[in-house]
Design an enzyme around this catalytic site. Structure first.
Site, mmCIF file in Angstrom:
data_model
loop_
_atom_site.group_PDB
_atom_site.id
_atom_site.type_symbol
_atom_site.label_atom_id
_atom_site.label_comp_id
_atom_site.label_asym_id
_atom_site.label_seq_id
_atom_site.Cartn_x
_atom_site.Cartn_y
_atom_site.Cartn_z
ATOM 1 N N SER A 142 0.859 -1.183 0.000
ATOM 2 C CA SER A 142 0.000 0.000 0.000
ATOM 3 C C SER A 142 0.897 1.234 0.000
ATOM 4 C CB SER A 142 -0.848 0.004 1.283
ATOM 5 O OG SER A 142 -1.497 1.243 1.469
ATOM 6 N N TYR A 155 -2.301 -1.341 10.365
ATOM 7 C CA TYR A 155 -2.251 -1.423 8.899
ATOM 8 C C TYR A 155 -0.912 -0.907 8.371
ATOM 9 C CZ TYR A 155 -4.092 -1.085 4.088
ATOM 10 O OH TYR A 155 -4.321 -1.228 2.740
HETATM 11 P P1 NAD Z 1 -11.630 -5.933 -0.278
HETATM 12 O O1 NAD Z 1 -12.232 -5.840 1.070
HETATM 13 O O2 NAD Z 1 -12.425 -5.587 -1.488
HETATM 14 O O3 NAD Z 1 -11.061 -7.395 -0.525
HETATM 15 C C1 NAD Z 1 -10.351 -8.093 0.454
HETATM 16 C C2 NAD Z 1 -10.293 -9.554 0.085
HETATM 17 O O4 NAD Z 1 -9.600 -10.254 1.118
HETATM 18 C C3 NAD Z 1 -11.686 -10.204 -0.021
HETATM 19 O O5 NAD Z 1 -11.676 -11.171 -1.058
HETATM 20 C C4 NAD Z 1 -11.833 -10.894 1.342
HETATM 21 O O6 NAD Z 1 -12.732 -11.989 1.332
HETATM 22 C C5 NAD Z 1 -10.400 -11.343 1.552
HETATM 23 N N1 NAD Z 1 -10.098 -11.681 2.945
HETATM 24 C C6 NAD Z 1 -10.248 -10.904 4.055
HETATM 25 N N2 NAD Z 1 -9.900 -11.615 5.145
HETATM 26 C C7 NAD Z 1 -9.499 -12.840 4.707
HETATM 27 C C8 NAD Z 1 -9.036 -14.006 5.345
HETATM 28 N N3 NAD Z 1 -8.891 -14.081 6.685
HETATM 29 N N4 NAD Z 1 -8.735 -15.100 4.580
HETATM 30 C C9 NAD Z 1 -8.889 -15.056 3.235
HETATM 31 N N5 NAD Z 1 -9.341 -13.974 2.575
HETATM 32 C C10 NAD Z 1 -9.640 -12.887 3.316
HETATM 33 O O7 NAD Z 1 -10.309 -5.051 -0.185
HETATM 34 P P2 NAD Z 1 -9.322 -4.442 -1.303
HETATM 35 O O8 NAD Z 1 -9.402 -2.993 -1.212
HETATM 36 O O9 NAD Z 1 -9.498 -5.133 -2.607
HETATM 37 O O10 NAD Z 1 -7.924 -4.869 -0.661
HETATM 38 C C11 NAD Z 1 -7.066 -5.852 -1.210
HETATM 39 C C12 NAD Z 1 -5.653 -5.567 -0.758
HETATM 40 O O11 NAD Z 1 -5.230 -4.302 -1.284
HETATM 41 C C13 NAD Z 1 -5.489 -5.462 0.763
HETATM 42 O O12 NAD Z 1 -4.290 -6.069 1.151
HETATM 43 C C14 NAD Z 1 -5.438 -3.966 1.002
HETATM 44 O O13 NAD Z 1 -4.759 -3.640 2.161
HETATM 45 C C15 NAD Z 1 -4.713 -3.525 -0.236
HETATM 46 N N6 NAD Z 1 -4.889 -2.100 -0.550
HETATM 47 C C16 NAD Z 1 -6.119 -1.584 -0.827
HETATM 48 C C17 NAD Z 1 -6.236 -0.226 -1.143
HETATM 49 C C18 NAD Z 1 -7.546 0.401 -1.487
HETATM 50 O O14 NAD Z 1 -7.583 1.650 -1.641
HETATM 51 N N7 NAD Z 1 -8.613 -0.337 -1.651
HETATM 52 C C19 NAD Z 1 -5.105 0.593 -1.148
HETATM 53 C C20 NAD Z 1 -3.874 0.026 -0.846
HETATM 54 C C21 NAD Z 1 -3.768 -1.321 -0.554
#
Ligand code: NAD
Length: 260
Positions: A142, A155
């Protein structure tokens, strides 16, 4: 480009992970989807990717908060497909509170899912990748893996840890045909961020649209969200021949967030 390769994308039932899974399937990789959700919705996602891209797609619901389950996901994939080429450590959760009010259980859960899962997955995957003399490990960190914000102690700690882990694994696998890199997204409009937008809207008594604009203007100079498809494209690039010498590094996809 990735025909015959096998990829695991953790947390790929939603958001960025799903975008990555679709792009890797588009490039020809067989896939293991992982994450939580409604069984019927997951099956619809699985069969649609299989149909649209003519690749094999299986689902494994392993819980990324449990080290043994993460290692089991890797072992089951190798047993099923006979190989493992790409591991995308993407599953992640968020919780916000000042450090002195941060619930210890939330700290433990975020560290387990956002950081330790990547350690267990990489530890289990590297021997197979080295044997194949080809492997791509991509850790979805991130902008918060490079800089901090308030109220995100767990985080930010986990994501900085992810960037550090990426460097170590990049060094340890250098010259073996395996690379390990981190991708550092800024804001991407997924359910994880939608909740933060709703919280701002509720706290300030403003609309979702205004809250989204506020979120962007505070951090992301482009004033636009990155998309799951763009993140998928970045991961596909890291799996391409052009990226063979890219390892141990962090690539930002953040609209300029960490440039200032
Ligand atoms: P999201 O909530 O849409 O998706 C998260 C996914 O992780 C889902 O498929 C969920 O079922 C799965 N998950 C959660 N807990 C779990 C567990 N214990 N076991 C297996 N699967 C699990 O979130 P996102 O925004 O797509 O985030 C995905 C990644 O990207 C994360 O690591 C997040 O930190 C990172 N990220 C997101 C952003 C953003 O702006 N959305 C920015 C930077 C980094």
């Amino acid at each position: 480009m990735l025909k015959g390769k096998v990829a695991i994308v953790t947390g790929s039932t939603s958001g960025i992970g799903l975008g990555i899974a679709r792009e890797l399937a588009k490039a020809g990789a067989d896939l293991v989807l992982n994450g939580f959700g409604e069984a019927s919705e997951i099956e619809a996602i699985r069969s649609a990717i299989e149909r649209e891209h003519g690749v094999r797609v299986v689902y494994d619901g392993a819980d990324m908060s449990k080290g043994d389950a993460v290692r089991g996901l890797i072992a089951a994939t190798i047993a099923k497909f006979g190989r493992l080429d790409i591991l995308v450590n993407n599953a992640g959760i968020q919780f916000t509170a000042p450090v002195d009010e941060f619930p210890a259980a939330k700290w433990d859960a975020i560290l387990a899912i956002n950081l330790s899962a990547a350690f267990h997955g990489i530890a289990a995957a590297v021997p197979q990748m080295k044997k194949q003399r080809w492997g791509r490990i991509v850790n979805i960190a991130s902008a918060h893996g490079l800089v901090a914000s308030t109220h995100k102690a767990a985080y930010v700690a986990a994501k900085h840890g992810m960037v550090g882990l990426t460097k170590v694994v990049g060094l340890e696998t250098a010259g073996t045909g395996v690379t390990c890199n981190a991708v550092c997204p800024g804001w991407v409009r997924t359910p994880l961020v939608e909740k933060q937008i709703s919280d701002i809207a509720a706290q300030r008594g403003i609309s979702q649209k205004q809250a989204a604009e506020e979120l962007l203007s505070e951090k992301q100079p482009s004033l636009d969200f990155a998309s799951p498809e763009q993140l998928g494209g970045t991961v596909a690039f890291l799996c391409s021949v052009a990226a063979e010498q890219i390892t141990g590094t962090a690539i930002s996809v953040d609209g300029g967030w960490t440039a200032r």
